[in-house]
Design a protein around this motif. Sequence first.
Motif, PDB file in Angstrom:
ATOM      1  N   ARG A 166      11.880  -7.484  16.248  1.00 48.86           N
ATOM      2  CA  ARG A 166      13.335  -7.516  16.051  1.00 48.86           C
ATOM      3  C   ARG A 166      13.713  -7.862  14.610  1.00 48.86           C
ATOM      4  O   ARG A 166      14.795  -7.480  14.140  1.00 48.86           O
ATOM      5  CB  ARG A 166      13.981  -8.533  16.990  1.00 48.86           C
ATOM      6  CG  ARG A 166      13.675  -8.379  18.474  1.00 48.86           C
ATOM      7  CD  ARG A 166      14.043  -7.033  19.029  1.00 48.86           C
ATOM      8  NE  ARG A 166      14.098  -7.054  20.502  1.00 48.86           N
ATOM      9  CZ  ARG A 166      13.991  -5.983  21.266  1.00 48.86           C
ATOM     10  NH1 ARG A 166      13.824  -4.782  20.699  1.00 48.86           N
ATOM     11  NH2 ARG A 166      14.060  -6.078  22.582  1.00 48.86           N
ATOM     12  N   THR A 167      12.858  -8.601  13.905  1.00 48.83           N
ATOM     13  CA  THR A 167      13.195  -9.054  12.548  1.00 48.83           C
ATOM     14  C   THR A 167      12.281  -8.451  11.481  1.00 48.83           C
ATOM     15  O   THR A 167      12.303  -8.886  10.331  1.00 48.83           O
ATOM     16  CB  THR A 167      13.105 -10.586  12.452  1.00 48.83           C
ATOM     17  OG1 THR A 167      11.754 -11.001  12.775  1.00 48.83           O
ATOM     18  CG2 THR A 167      14.076 -11.246  13.416  1.00 48.83           C
ATOM     19  N   MET A 168      11.514  -7.454  11.828  1.00 54.15           N
ATOM     20  CA  MET A 168      10.539  -6.901  10.886  1.00 54.15           C
ATOM     21  C   MET A 168      11.213  -6.327   9.640  1.00 54.15           C
ATOM     22  O   MET A 168      10.698  -6.441   8.525  1.00 54.15           O
ATOM     23  CB  MET A 168       9.719  -5.829  11.595  1.00 54.15           C
ATOM     24  CG  MET A 168       8.463  -5.432  10.856  1.00 54.15           C
ATOM     25  SD  MET A 168       7.428  -4.379  11.893  1.00 54.15           S
ATOM     26  CE  MET A 168       6.247  -3.833  10.656  1.00 54.15           C
ATOM     27  N   HIS A 169      12.390  -5.721   9.802  1.00 49.81           N
ATOM     28  CA  HIS A 169      13.099  -5.131   8.668  1.00 49.81           C
ATOM     29  C   HIS A 169      13.654  -6.191   7.726  1.00 49.81           C
ATOM     30  O   HIS A 169      14.026  -5.880   6.581  1.00 49.81           O
ATOM     31  CB  HIS A 169      14.238  -4.240   9.158  1.00 49.81           C
ATOM     32  CG  HIS A 169      15.286  -4.956   9.951  1.00 49.81           C
ATOM     33  ND1 HIS A 169      15.000  -5.706  11.081  1.00 49.81           N
ATOM     34  CD2 HIS A 169      16.642  -5.047   9.774  1.00 49.81           C
ATOM     35  CE1 HIS A 169      16.113  -6.215  11.555  1.00 49.81           C
ATOM     36  NE2 HIS A 169      17.115  -5.849  10.783  1.00 49.81           N
ATOM     37  N   LEU A 170      13.708  -7.426   8.188  1.00 44.87           N
ATOM     38  CA  LEU A 170      14.154  -8.537   7.344  1.00 44.87           C
ATOM     39  C   LEU A 170      12.967  -9.222   6.678  1.00 44.87           C
ATOM     40  O   LEU A 170      13.047  -9.627   5.513  1.00 44.87           O
ATOM     41  CB  LEU A 170      14.932  -9.554   8.179  1.00 44.87           C
ATOM     42  CG  LEU A 170      16.111  -9.011   8.980  1.00 44.87           C
ATOM     43  CD1 LEU A 170      16.718 -10.105   9.852  1.00 44.87           C
ATOM     44  CD2 LEU A 170      17.163  -8.426   8.042  1.00 44.87           C
ATOM     45  N   GLN A 200       9.010 -10.320   1.956  1.00 48.44           N
ATOM     46  CA  GLN A 200       7.651 -10.708   1.597  1.00 48.44           C
ATOM     47  C   GLN A 200       7.090  -9.812   0.502  1.00 48.44           C
ATOM     48  O   GLN A 200       6.407 -10.273  -0.415  1.00 48.44           O
ATOM     49  CB  GLN A 200       6.752 -10.675   2.836  1.00 48.44           C
ATOM     50  CG  GLN A 200       7.061 -11.788   3.838  1.00 48.44           C
ATOM     51  CD  GLN A 200       6.240 -11.669   5.114  1.00 48.44           C
ATOM     52  OE1 GLN A 200       6.657 -11.024   6.064  1.00 48.44           O
ATOM     53  NE2 GLN A 200       5.076 -12.283   5.127  1.00 48.44           N
ATOM     54  N   SER A 201       7.374  -8.518   0.608  1.00 51.40           N
ATOM     55  CA  SER A 201       6.911  -7.572  -0.400  1.00 51.40           C
ATOM     56  C   SER A 201       7.488  -7.900  -1.774  1.00 51.40           C
ATOM     57  O   SER A 201       6.759  -7.958  -2.777  1.00 51.40           O
ATOM     58  CB  SER A 201       7.309  -6.149   0.007  1.00 51.40           C
ATOM     59  OG  SER A 201       7.125  -5.237  -1.053  1.00 51.40           O
ATOM     60  N   ALA A 202       8.791  -8.115  -1.837  1.00 45.50           N
ATOM     61  CA  ALA A 202       9.442  -8.409  -3.113  1.00 45.50           C
ATOM     62  C   ALA A 202       8.929  -9.722  -3.695  1.00 45.50           C
ATOM     63  O   ALA A 202       8.646  -9.821  -4.898  1.00 45.50           O
ATOM     64  CB  ALA A 202      10.960  -8.455  -2.928  1.00 45.50           C
ATOM     65  N   SER A 242      -1.346 -15.069   0.644  1.00 49.12           N
ATOM     66  CA  SER A 242      -0.447 -14.299   1.500  1.00 49.12           C
ATOM     67  C   SER A 242       0.937 -14.911   1.368  1.00 49.12           C
ATOM     68  O   SER A 242       1.142 -16.084   1.685  1.00 49.12           O
ATOM     69  CB  SER A 242      -0.910 -14.355   2.965  1.00 49.12           C
ATOM     70  OG  SER A 242       0.047 -13.752   3.822  1.00 49.12           O
ATOM     71  N   ILE A 243       1.873 -14.116   0.877  1.00 44.91           N
ATOM     72  CA  ILE A 243       3.203 -14.638   0.570  1.00 44.91           C
ATOM     73  C   ILE A 243       4.121 -14.489   1.780  1.00 44.91           C
ATOM     74  O   ILE A 243       4.212 -13.417   2.380  1.00 44.91           O
ATOM     75  CB  ILE A 243       3.809 -13.910  -0.642  1.00 44.91           C
ATOM     76  CG1 ILE A 243       2.842 -13.961  -1.836  1.00 44.91           C
ATOM     77  CG2 ILE A 243       5.163 -14.513  -1.007  1.00 44.91           C
ATOM     78  CD1 ILE A 243       2.439 -15.359  -2.267  1.00 44.91           C
ATOM     79  N   GLY A 244       4.797 -15.585   2.121  1.00 48.25           N
ATOM     80  CA  GLY A 244       5.695 -15.607   3.264  1.00 48.25           C
ATOM     81  C   GLY A 244       7.143 -15.386   2.864  1.00 48.25           C
ATOM     82  O   GLY A 244       7.439 -14.633   1.926  1.00 48.25           O
ATOM     83  N   VAL A 245       8.052 -16.056   3.551  1.00 48.55           N
ATOM     84  CA  VAL A 245       9.482 -15.835   3.313  1.00 48.55           C
ATOM     85  C   VAL A 245      10.162 -17.033   2.650  1.00 48.55           C
ATOM     86  O   VAL A 245      11.391 -17.104   2.591  1.00 48.55           O
ATOM     87  CB  VAL A 245      10.211 -15.493   4.638  1.00 48.55           C
ATOM     88  CG1 VAL A 245       9.646 -14.229   5.251  1.00 48.55           C
ATOM     89  CG2 VAL A 245      10.142 -16.657   5.636  1.00 48.55           C
ATOM     90  N   GLU A 246       9.369 -17.962   2.109  1.00 50.00           N
ATOM     91  CA  GLU A 246       9.957 -19.091   1.407  1.00 50.00           C
ATOM     92  C   GLU A 246      10.653 -18.622   0.123  1.00 50.00           C
ATOM     93  O   GLU A 246      10.519 -17.469  -0.293  1.00 50.00           O
ATOM     94  CB  GLU A 246       8.879 -20.124   1.051  1.00 50.00           C
ATOM     95  CG  GLU A 246       8.080 -20.657   2.248  1.00 50.00           C
ATOM     96  CD  GLU A 246       6.796 -19.880   2.506  1.00 50.00           C
ATOM     97  OE1 GLU A 246       5.911 -20.415   3.186  1.00 50.00           O
ATOM     98  OE2 GLU A 246       6.687 -18.725   2.022  1.00 50.00           O
TER      99      GLU A 246
END
Length: 390
Positions: free
Chosen positions: A246-250, A255-257, A366-370
């Motif tokens: 449900r949140t993959m597009h967010l 994370q990529s950027a 591995s970069i997260g969403v912080e």
Amino acid sequence: MSPQSPTCQLNGTQLVHGDHGPGSEVAPSISVTSTFRAVPYDDPEGLGAMNPEKHVYSRYSQNVTSRVEQILSKVNQGHAITYASGLAAAFSALVHFKPKRIAISGGYMGCHGAISTYIKGRFADTPIISLDDKFQEGDLCWLESPLNPTGESRNIKYYADKIHAVGGKLLIDSTFGPPPLQYPFKWGADCVFHSGTKYFGGHSDLLCGIIIVKTEAEREQLWHDRVYMGNMMGSLESWLLLRSLRTMHLRIPRQSASGTEIAQWLSRAVVPEGQEYDGIPGGVITKVWHSSLQETDANGFNPSVQMEGGFNACFSILLSKEEYAVRLPHSLEYFVPATSLGGVESLVERRINADPKENPLLVRLSIGVEEVADLKDDLRRALVEISKGN
């Protein structure tokens, strides 16, 4: 890199509503039943069908798994089937293709282990060859891109053309490049494989493998094999995966950027001892690998074209001393020292701890969403600390 074009964006509406769930539940219940009430008339289409009224036995299909596979098929632009783990999916792909030889070079040690296990059960010899060797009919080219652990991209179209010229098949391990980052079918893949444990799961709380093929007939063959290999996902894992989708597009674009910004920032800190960059002492980091740092090669390949939706969020750095590689993972605050990747929390690992063949100086991030600023501050402080021997 330029912003995503609409064609390579994940569709949030598909992710949230693309499973056509029955009934009135907003969040589906976890299915605990092993078997289902029979329909009044014999209906062979019910076996494995993505239809909640046609489930027969949970080894064949069940409601939440079917909902997951509907969404996965849409966002991966193919026909998806799930497995109990990434390596269960890898082994199932080998059973499906029955290769005469397997071309593979480098990459995730687990896939090499799955290949070795598959070969043990074969009476006929199944040689392992290099990606650079000459291919033959019946070969399976197993290409990982971006590559674990370095995060470097390989030219999918080049290997597609090479293997298809002799009538072989191309499998792409796209674990480091989930949608919307890259779509391997566009470049000639016959089959796409993901360890769904990583970015599709995204929360470090489930095991999952995913195979995507081009036709429903191929998916049906894979489903039939799964029925009798018994390596389907459990009900709880399917529910967790549906929640994650449900949140993959967010998650993935962020994370990529963030991963790209941090990799490029660290690459500028590869300076001699006695100098520094943005507070990072020189002589500590000697190399940074990342798809965004690759230059156009002799064949004209540039990862920015293949990775149309952004670069990978997992990459590696090389430190100058083994002592630094040992200490860095445990000197960070916001990076958790742990194996795996793809979760919302940033992870750090001295990769030789998991893969004995790796360089002892290599550390994978591995970069997260912080917040990127917080992760940079954390890395800067830790690199200064280990350089001083504190």
